[in-house]
Design a protein around this motif. Structure first.
Motif, PDB file in Angstrom:
ATOM      1  N   PHE A  59     -18.082  41.457 -99.952  1.00 45.70           N
ATOM      2  CA  PHE A  59     -16.985  42.280-100.452  1.00 45.70           C
ATOM      3  C   PHE A  59     -17.143  43.748-100.073  1.00 45.70           C
ATOM      4  CE2 PHE A  59     -17.332  38.786-103.649  1.00 45.70           C
ATOM      5  CZ  PHE A  59     -16.193  38.099-103.239  1.00 45.70           C
ATOM      6  N   VAL A  60     -18.320  44.132 -99.608  1.00 42.60           N
ATOM      7  CA  VAL A  60     -18.529  45.501 -99.123  1.00 42.60           C
ATOM      8  C   VAL A  60     -17.907  45.606 -97.735  1.00 42.60           C
ATOM      9  CG1 VAL A  60     -20.245  47.224 -98.462  1.00 42.60           C
ATOM     10  CG2 VAL A  60     -20.654  45.742-100.447  1.00 42.60           C
ATOM     11  N   PRO A  61     -17.046  46.596 -97.498  1.00 43.42           N
ATOM     12  CA  PRO A  61     -16.387  46.705 -96.183  1.00 43.42           C
ATOM     13  C   PRO A  61     -17.384  46.745 -95.035  1.00 43.42           C
ATOM     14  CG  PRO A  61     -15.417  48.243 -97.760  1.00 43.42           C
ATOM     15  CD  PRO A  61     -16.632  47.671 -98.422  1.00 43.42           C
ATOM     16  N   ALA A  62     -17.008  46.172 -93.920  1.00 41.84           N
ATOM     17  CA  ALA A  62     -17.850  46.190 -92.721  1.00 41.84           C
ATOM     18  C   ALA A  62     -17.791  47.577 -92.099  1.00 41.84           C
ATOM     19  CB  ALA A  62     -17.390  45.125 -91.743  1.00 41.84           C
ATOM     20  N   PHE A  63     -18.770  48.407 -92.387  1.00 42.05           N
ATOM     21  CA  PHE A  63     -18.763  49.789 -91.927  1.00 42.05           C
ATOM     22  C   PHE A  63     -18.734  49.898 -90.405  1.00 42.05           C
ATOM     23  CE2 PHE A  63     -21.176  51.546 -95.899  1.00 42.05           C
ATOM     24  CZ  PHE A  63     -20.121  51.124 -96.697  1.00 42.05           C
ATOM     25  N   SER A  64     -19.335  48.927 -89.734  1.00 42.59           N
ATOM     26  CA  SER A  64     -19.499  49.043 -88.280  1.00 42.59           C
ATOM     27  C   SER A  64     -18.165  49.079 -87.531  1.00 42.59           C
ATOM     28  CB  SER A  64     -20.347  47.891 -87.751  1.00 42.59           C
ATOM     29  OG  SER A  64     -19.738  46.646 -88.040  1.00 42.59           O
ATOM     30  N   LYS A  65     -17.100  48.597 -88.152  1.00 44.35           N
ATOM     31  CA  LYS A  65     -15.807  48.614 -87.462  1.00 44.35           C
ATOM     32  C   LYS A  65     -15.259  50.030 -87.295  1.00 44.35           C
ATOM     33  CE  LYS A  65     -13.023  47.735 -91.631  1.00 44.35           C
ATOM     34  NZ  LYS A  65     -12.103  46.757 -92.275  1.00 44.35           N
ATOM     35  N   TYR A  66     -15.875  50.984 -87.980  1.00 49.55           N
ATOM     36  CA  TYR A  66     -15.453  52.381 -87.851  1.00 49.55           C
ATOM     37  C   TYR A  66     -16.322  53.146 -86.858  1.00 49.55           C
ATOM     38  CZ  TYR A  66     -13.089  51.166 -92.198  1.00 49.55           C
ATOM     39  OH  TYR A  66     -12.311  50.543 -93.146  1.00 49.55           O
ATOM     40  N   ALA A  67     -17.211  52.459 -86.173  1.00 45.31           N
ATOM     41  CA  ALA A  67     -18.136  53.138 -85.258  1.00 45.31           C
ATOM     42  C   ALA A  67     -17.399  53.897 -84.162  1.00 45.31           C
ATOM     43  CB  ALA A  67     -19.103  52.122 -84.641  1.00 45.31           C
ATOM     44  N   ASP A  68     -16.307  53.355 -83.644  1.00 42.92           N
ATOM     45  CA  ASP A  68     -15.566  54.016 -82.571  1.00 42.92           C
ATOM     46  C   ASP A  68     -14.922  55.312 -83.034  1.00 42.92           C
ATOM     47  OD1 ASP A  68     -16.254  51.973 -80.883  1.00 42.92           O
ATOM     48  OD2 ASP A  68     -14.388  50.860 -81.146  1.00 42.92           O
ATOM     49  N   GLN A  69     -14.715  55.443 -84.338  1.00 46.91           N
ATOM     50  CA  GLN A  69     -14.104  56.660 -84.870  1.00 46.91           C
ATOM     51  C   GLN A  69     -15.137  57.760 -85.125  1.00 46.91           C
ATOM     52  OE1 GLN A  69     -11.640  55.671 -88.266  1.00 46.91           O
ATOM     53  NE2 GLN A  69     -11.087  53.677 -87.380  1.00 46.91           N
ATOM     54  N   LEU A  70     -16.397  57.446 -84.888  1.00 43.19           N
ATOM     55  CA  LEU A  70     -17.474  58.418 -85.103  1.00 43.19           C
ATOM     56  C   LEU A  70     -18.295  58.575 -83.827  1.00 43.19           C
ATOM     57  CD1 LEU A  70     -18.649  57.091 -88.593  1.00 43.19           C
ATOM     58  CD2 LEU A  70     -17.135  59.038 -88.171  1.00 43.19           C
ATOM     59  N   PRO A  71     -17.678  59.065 -82.751  1.00 45.90           N
ATOM     60  CA  PRO A  71     -18.397  59.155 -81.468  1.00 45.90           C
ATOM     61  C   PRO A  71     -19.591  60.106 -81.506  1.00 45.90           C
ATOM     62  CG  PRO A  71     -16.326  60.361 -81.385  1.00 45.90           C
ATOM     63  CD  PRO A  71     -16.308  59.602 -82.664  1.00 45.90           C
ATOM     64  N   TRP A  72     -19.604  61.016 -82.458  1.00 47.38           N
ATOM     65  CA  TRP A  72     -20.691  61.986 -82.557  1.00 47.38           C
ATOM     66  C   TRP A  72     -21.951  61.394 -83.194  1.00 47.38           C
ATOM     67  CZ3 TRP A  72     -21.895  62.150 -87.661  1.00 47.38           C
ATOM     68  CH2 TRP A  72     -20.895  61.791 -88.557  1.00 47.38           C
ATOM     69  N   LEU A  73     -21.844  60.189 -83.756  1.00 45.85           N
ATOM     70  CA  LEU A  73     -22.967  59.592 -84.466  1.00 45.85           C
ATOM     71  C   LEU A  73     -23.817  58.752 -83.508  1.00 45.85           C
ATOM     72  CD1 LEU A  73     -24.305  59.134 -87.254  1.00 45.85           C
ATOM     73  CD2 LEU A  73     -22.872  57.096 -87.497  1.00 45.85           C
ATOM     74  N   PRO A  74     -25.059  59.167 -83.236  1.00 46.55           N
ATOM     75  CA  PRO A  74     -25.911  58.381 -82.319  1.00 46.55           C
ATOM     76  C   PRO A  74     -26.130  56.971 -82.857  1.00 46.55           C
ATOM     77  CG  PRO A  74     -26.875  60.538 -82.786  1.00 46.55           C
ATOM     78  CD  PRO A  74     -25.752  60.351 -83.752  1.00 46.55           C
ATOM     79  N   HIS A  75     -26.035  56.006 -81.961  1.00 46.28           N
ATOM     80  CA  HIS A  75     -26.228  54.602 -82.358  1.00 46.28           C
ATOM     81  C   HIS A  75     -25.368  54.276 -83.580  1.00 46.28           C
ATOM     82  CE1 HIS A  75     -29.619  54.567 -79.590  1.00 46.28           C
ATOM     83  NE2 HIS A  75     -30.113  55.618 -80.214  1.00 46.28           N
ATOM     84  N   GLY A  76     -24.106  54.663 -83.478  1.00 47.00           N
ATOM     85  CA  GLY A  76     -23.200  54.588 -84.620  1.00 47.00           C
ATOM     86  C   GLY A  76     -23.128  53.219 -85.270  1.00 47.00           C
ATOM     87  N   ARG A  77     -22.979  52.150 -84.479  1.00 45.85           N
ATOM     88  CA  ARG A  77     -22.829  50.825 -85.070  1.00 45.85           C
ATOM     89  C   ARG A  77     -24.072  50.436 -85.857  1.00 45.85           C
ATOM     90  NH1 ARG A  77     -23.846  45.406 -83.943  1.00 45.85           N
ATOM     91  NH2 ARG A  77     -22.236  43.987 -84.755  1.00 45.85           N
ATOM     92  N   GLN A  78     -25.247  50.660 -85.281  1.00 46.96           N
ATOM     93  CA  GLN A  78     -26.477  50.297 -85.956  1.00 46.96           C
ATOM     94  C   GLN A  78     -26.665  51.093 -87.249  1.00 46.96           C
ATOM     95  OE1 GLN A  78     -26.076  50.959 -82.795  1.00 46.96           O
ATOM     96  NE2 GLN A  78     -27.044  49.379 -81.529  1.00 46.96           N
TER      97      GLN A  78
END
Length: 365
Positions: A300-319
């Motif tokens: 039930f916790v949202p899948a945060f990784s789907k927002y990785a493309d919206q955070l290009p400044w975050l290194p290794h965003g998906r992980q």
């Protein structure tokens, strides 16, 4: 029987690894069936726990200090306080959200889950995974409790091993029947009986431990684990060149069963090992303690990784986002444990086989 009350270190750590495998399948990589393995180990642990408790309760009946009816009532009060509040709290919250959205209370088969028929709904009604489908395993656990509790409390303790062997034979026979005609079996495949084989094996190991039987030596268990892992990992039939879906699934389930047997037999026999000490590290022990809540809440916790493309400044965003999601789920489960589950568990009667209604032969902490 001297081991009956001994705490077995490392089992909470095993629980922690199980929920991590489930999380990995749902949010990192699903093709390895890691979550399915985690659930199967949970089933074996459940058999280890429940059979140990019920066996001890039946011994009390035979000693004349209680009755089967009284012990059955005690068992169900204990199990209800441990499972129902968390489970039904989540279902009620889902119902409230559905009502607020103007959607039917039958969405995703919610009404089936209220009576612990989630696995039946997925296999025979919807044939698809839904937003609350991960709760199917709790239905199977409840069905096992409903079968095992009266059966083991009314059958003499000396015959419990035969009862479990019979259940194991029926469960494996049911699985073989299904796998022989797997193309015609409704899917997703979530029947009760084949999964009961894991619980029966866990229960047999608990009875062996209670009776003082020595577990197989570590090299034998290690070999069993390796063989099981090879069978489980070869889900596509690359090694065994098997193309039949039923045969592939059957080999995978056999591999999971061997893994469960080797792990549960190894833990009590190797309490001083480096592996057990590692599993006793506080983070793993605590995650194992809150593993029920983690499992129920994690989907039930949202899948945060789907927002990785919206955070290009975050290194290794998906992980990073996957780790953040894992930690948020841990936090939610911890809050649930500290403010709901643990407090309700204090209402339970003093367990008659061991503290905290953990396995009479295999308490995890």
């Amino acid at each position: 029987m001297s081991n009956a009350r001994a705490r077995i270190a490392g089992l909470d750590g095993v629980r922690a690894l199980c929920v991590m495998l489930v999380f990995a399948e749902h949010f990192i990589r699903g093709d390895l069936h890691l979550g399915s393995l985690g659930v199967n180990v949970f089933f074996a642990l459940s058999g280890f726990l429940i059979v140990g408790i019920l066996h001890g309760q039946r011994v009390k009946v035979e000693q004349g200090s209680s009755t089967a009816a009284r012990e059955l009532r005690s068992f169900w009060i204990s199990r209800s306080l441990r499972i129902f509040p968390l489970y039904y709290l989540v279902l009620v919250m889902i119902a409230v959200v559905l009502l607020a959205q103007g959607r039917s209370l039958k969405t995703d088969g919610l009404h089936y889950y209220y009576v612990f028929l989630g696995n039946y709904y997925i296999q025979h009604v919807s044939h698809v995974w839904g937003g609350i489908s991960h709760l199917w395993s709790l239905s199977i656990e409840q069905h096992f409790y409903m079968l095992a509790s009266p059966l083991l409390l009314w059958v003499s303790a000396g015959r419990h091993a035969w009862v479990l062997l019979a259940l194991l034979a029926v469960a494996m026979g049911s699985a073989l029947w299904d796998f022989a005609s797997f193309d015609a079996v409704p899917k997703p495949y979530l029947p009760d009986l084949p999964f009961f084989s894991f619980m029966a094996c866990g229960g047999l190991l608990a009875l062996g431990l209670l009776s003082g039987q020595r577990m197989p030596p570590a090299p034998v268990l290690a070999l069993t684990f390796v063989i099981g892992a090879m069978l489980y990992a070869d889900a596509s039939g690359r090694v065994f060149t098997i193309t039949s879906p039923g045969a592939v699934r059957g080999l995978r389930e056999l591999g999971a069963l061997l893994i469960c047997l080797s792990v549960l037999a190894y833990m009590p026999a190797a309490q001083g090992s480096l592996l057990v000490r590692a599993l006793e590290l506080w983070p793993l022990r605590y995650l194992g303690t809150i593993s029920d809540g983690f499992y129920v809440y994690h989907f039930f916790v949202p899948a945060f990784s789907k927002y990785a493309d919206q955070l290009p400044w975050l290194p290794h965003g998906r992980q990073v986002l996957i780790v953040a999601q894992f930690l948020v789920t841990c936090g939610l489960a911890a809050l649930s444990w500290e403010f709901l589950e643990r407090r309700l568990m204090k209402l339970k009667q003093r367990p008659r086989v061991n503290a905290d209604a953990r396995p009479a032969a295999a308490t995890a902490g």
